[in-house]
Design a protein around this motif. Sequence first.
Motif, short mmCIF file in Angstrom:
data_model
loop_
_atom_site.label_atom_id
_atom_site.label_comp_id
_atom_site.label_asym_id
_atom_site.label_seq_id
_atom_site.Cartn_x
_atom_site.Cartn_y
_atom_site.Cartn_z
N GLU A 277 38.84 -1.32 19.87
CA GLU A 277 39.19 -0.53 18.70
C GLU A 277 39.99 0.70 19.13
O GLU A 277 40.99 1.07 18.51
CB GLU A 277 37.94 -0.08 17.96
CG GLU A 277 37.18 -1.22 17.32
CD GLU A 277 35.73 -0.85 17.01
OE1 GLU A 277 35.44 0.35 16.83
OE2 GLU A 277 34.89 -1.76 16.98
N ARG B 244 43.48 -0.14 19.93
CA ARG B 244 44.29 -0.37 18.73
C ARG B 244 44.76 0.94 18.13
O ARG B 244 45.75 0.99 17.43
CB ARG B 244 43.48 -1.16 17.70
CG ARG B 244 43.97 -2.58 17.60
CD ARG B 244 43.19 -3.34 16.57
NE ARG B 244 42.12 -4.08 17.21
CZ ARG B 244 40.90 -4.18 16.75
NH1 ARG B 244 40.56 -3.59 15.64
NH2 ARG B 244 40.01 -4.90 17.38
N LYS C 206 41.23 -11.66 10.51
CA LYS C 206 41.55 -10.25 10.67
C LYS C 206 40.32 -9.48 11.14
O LYS C 206 39.26 -9.61 10.56
CB LYS C 206 42.06 -9.67 9.35
CG LYS C 206 42.38 -8.21 9.45
CD LYS C 206 43.02 -7.68 8.21
CE LYS C 206 43.15 -6.18 8.39
NZ LYS C 206 43.78 -5.53 7.27
N TYR D 113 46.61 0.47 9.33
CA TYR D 113 46.46 1.13 10.63
C TYR D 113 45.13 1.83 10.69
O TYR D 113 44.80 2.62 9.81
CB TYR D 113 47.54 2.20 10.82
CG TYR D 113 48.92 1.67 10.96
CD1 TYR D 113 49.24 0.84 12.02
CD2 TYR D 113 49.91 2.02 10.07
CE1 TYR D 113 50.52 0.36 12.16
CE2 TYR D 113 51.19 1.55 10.21
CZ TYR D 113 51.49 0.72 11.26
OH TYR D 113 52.73 0.26 11.39
N ASP E 257 44.73 -8.37 14.52
CA ASP E 257 44.82 -7.08 13.83
C ASP E 257 45.21 -7.29 12.38
O ASP E 257 44.79 -6.56 11.49
CB ASP E 257 45.85 -6.19 14.51
CG ASP E 257 45.35 -5.74 15.87
OD1 ASP E 257 44.12 -5.79 16.08
OD2 ASP E 257 46.16 -5.36 16.71
N GLU E 258 46.05 -8.27 12.15
CA GLU E 258 46.49 -8.58 10.79
C GLU E 258 46.58 -10.09 10.67
O GLU E 258 46.90 -10.77 11.64
CB GLU E 258 47.92 -8.04 10.55
CG GLU E 258 48.05 -6.54 10.62
CD GLU E 258 47.90 -5.89 9.26
OE1 GLU E 258 47.60 -6.61 8.28
OE2 GLU E 258 48.10 -4.66 9.19
#
Lengths: 689, 268
Positions: A636, A639, B212, B155, B217-218
């Motif tokens: 995380e 990211r 996801k 984000y 991430d997407e």
Amino acid sequence: MTDRRLFEHELEERLDRVLFASPSHRSITRLAQSLETLSRRQQDKVLHWAGVAAKTYAEIGYLLATLAPQAFELLDDDGFDAWVIAGLDAYDRQGLRPAMELLRDLEGFRAEREGRALARYADVEARLTRFVHGLSGRPLALRNVGSGNPAWTDTEILFLPDLLAERSSAEDNRRLFKATAALLWAQTRYGTFSVDIDAAIADLPDRPQALAWLTLLEAVRLDARIAQELPGLAREMAELRGPWPDGLAPALPRLQAATATVQDSLALLREFVAAGGVPPRLTFLGTLDPTAARRVRAERIAKETKVLRNALAALKGAGGRKQGGEAVLDIAPGEDGAMEIRVDGDVVALPPEAQAAAQALVQDLGELPPEALSPAGSGGWLPTDLAGPGTDLVNDRDADFRYDEWDYHRSAYRKGWCHVYEVEVKPGDADYVEEVGNRHRALISQIRRRFEAVRGEDRVLGRQPEGEEIDLDAQVDAHIDRRSGIEPSPRLFCRRIRNERSMAAMFMVDMSGSTKGWVNDAERESLIMLCEALEALGDDYAIYGFSGWTRTRCDIYRIKAFGDRYDDAVKRRIAGIEARDYTRMGVAIRHLTRLLAAQPVRHKLLVTLSDGRPDDFGDEYRGTYGIEDTRQALHEARRQGIRSYCVTIDRHGADYLKRMVGPAAYTVLDEVGKLPTKIADIYRRLTAN
Amino acid sequence: MDLLSPQLASIDDEPYYQPVGEEVGLFEAAAARRLPVLLKGPTGCGKTRFVEYMAWKLKRPLVTVACHDDLTTADLLGRYLIVGSETVWMDGPLTAAVRAGAICYLDEIVEARKDTTVVIHPLADSRRVLTVDKRGELLPAPDDFLLVISYNPGYQSILKEIKPSTRQRFIALEFDYPSAELEAQIVASEGGVDEALAKKLVKLGELTRNLKGQGLDEGASTRLLVHAAQIVSAGRTPIEAANAAIARALTDDPDMTQTLDDLVRAVF
Ligand SMILES: Nc1ncnc2c1ncn2[C@@H]1O[C@H](COP(=O)(O)OP(=O)(O)O)[C@@H](O)[C@H]1O
Ligand SMILES: [Mg+2]
């Protein structure tokens, strides 16, 4: 010598003799009983090998004898010998545990001996878990049921066999795993358990047979459903299975109709049972346990109804904008058929947890039940309502923050699971830092010199083809050039280059109980070195300690926040760092990530200092769970553009680290004494420009 | 000193846009009241296309700026250039849009540095002026000028959130992936494939969106689905197209790639 079978008492006596070294007073009687039915030749083999093995290690002799009846079912005589020898061999080369595992894995041994390339659950687990996650909106976990047991699902967990060796190639056996999982997924997805199966078949005398028919008929129905939505998957399953047996032909049209439900399977099941046939055995069908599924499903529905009702209650309470009095809550199907929730006339979105609950309810029940749509009596919605009983401590004050935690069993987050309290370290001895400074004077001045050299500044580049400012010198030159008839250079601008050291570092310091003593001293000294280095460098940095006691009390100790100066207060807090409780790393990383991410700089670095693997009170966090959660937390952070570096002091090496740090890099120091001299170097290397 | 301002073209042919909610009416209302608009939503869900469509519908020129972290104020406002022996001022896209009464679309505004985005503040409130410091020019925006910004709330980064002080100046329109049916229509029409294939691509999109946060991430955006459809209509097989346009575009991770391959094969 006769080849009469030995009776129980004779076996018992001989077993006693060959296994004499056995430290256990396990029931030799029961063992003898189980061997009684073997042939004399087989009995002799068992006694022989058990004796041989017991000379090496008594446990192995005992295990071997225990498994012998099963082994003779699966293996011929030569196979039996080979099995024992492989087990003893494994003991010699790898030790007791691998040997016991090898012996227990009879199916695997047989498959390998027959040259069949088997597929093991452990090898397909990760891939299948992701696949099933992709298929289903809701989290379904995978579990191993052990060898020889059929696959089944309780609607939340797909239980799969230990290994599959039915096909000759490993690839086909892996596909068989996938087909098995897909069929179980389809049972949960297309309503196999939406009725009370137990009640529906209660009057049938042969329950196992009825269930076998139902499994088969459902497979036909589900296959048609899969074919509609996922034709590629259905094709693959059909290739593995071959055509449906002829006997099923009359049932196919009804089961394959788009409108077919489990009721159709139940109705047809009666016809097949009445006709008196035996259900054909097909590959990857698994089995049904309607009782277990029903219980799990009912629990889920109750839980999710509660989550939804609480969320609605919270909306009703919080969303009200009308003066004095509660908001008007209105729930009705919207234009596209989905439920729309309005508070005071405005469409509102449910919190994600409640949205997931609503979706799961729709999947289970086909629609949202009215009781789920009435807000709960009072009190707001708390994700902790989901929490089961545990070893959690109760706190007398509300948490400053809450964080999700990664549960690798479920491949999902536990929402708001960890309660974080941000507290200040109790200041320690005022002279400590000075004392350390004196002791390490030479090292500190060396660090300072080296770091000052690295420090960068904003620069303005002149004579650029474009830029924010006009470069006056260049303009003057160009003017002169033009006057003198020379072609002027078009490079007439200045450009500001940002200080590439736009960087902030967060240091996360283990304050768990295990750091007591040397490690704690080394940590404090290291922090002093670091502060000296970073002050010279001008990077912004923060230092926080972490420790805690269960998920409901994760303490984060502020030692130096971003923007704090390295002053006496900070120095005294460094001196005050002490060993406290446990090491729940994931939540600490998440909280510090949040603080670090908010820094308006380009490069962000999180450095963790710890003395071993993550751990917390109670068994839950220890081991894989904690490692996986930590890894996830580092992901995380990544990211969010944060680079992490883990510094671990562990004399026993750290086999888990490679997995745990995931995207981060790490150093293992086998000696605490190295930390203070190493840490500044590590930082310099990490941030070199 | 000379001033150069780029000619802004208007959009003559109607862009294909499939409305998914009330966004068209809301946008028109905002434009009529000269209120700036914020489009929120994941990447590839039709925000850019929507702005193009609205520019066409409102018959105004459109200036689009893709924001990035090296975007300077000068990149937006303009700068002096030397042309031959003259120093000339060249309007940046924002200044040009204000002068021409155009729609200025700042795509992915959070990617720009904070000190860059402050220049839009006086444009986004009731003052409606643009300050071009270097020229000492205070440029009032004509009625037709409309500021539109977009951002992707997906984000997780706290850094990449819009400051409330900025956000509260805008009429916010929320975008998401369209419902399966609408999305299939879009994919069919944009990708030039039949409805059956479009539906399968949309199904695949849905499966990837399930992942996801579970390694992706997407999930696949509408854009990626359209890309896959276009590759099919150019003659490749659906599996090839889905792998190239969707699976490989979503991840580099070998484990995840394998899973996406599994899903692709399940759907086709
Ligand atoms: N509602 C829609 N109507 C028409 N096309 C759409 C729509 N939504 C997405 N698309 C397609 O998806 C592609 C990507 O959309 P785009 O507007 O570029 O996304 P965003 O700006 O949100 O990142 C477009 O080129 C178009 O083909
Ligand atoms: Mg510890």
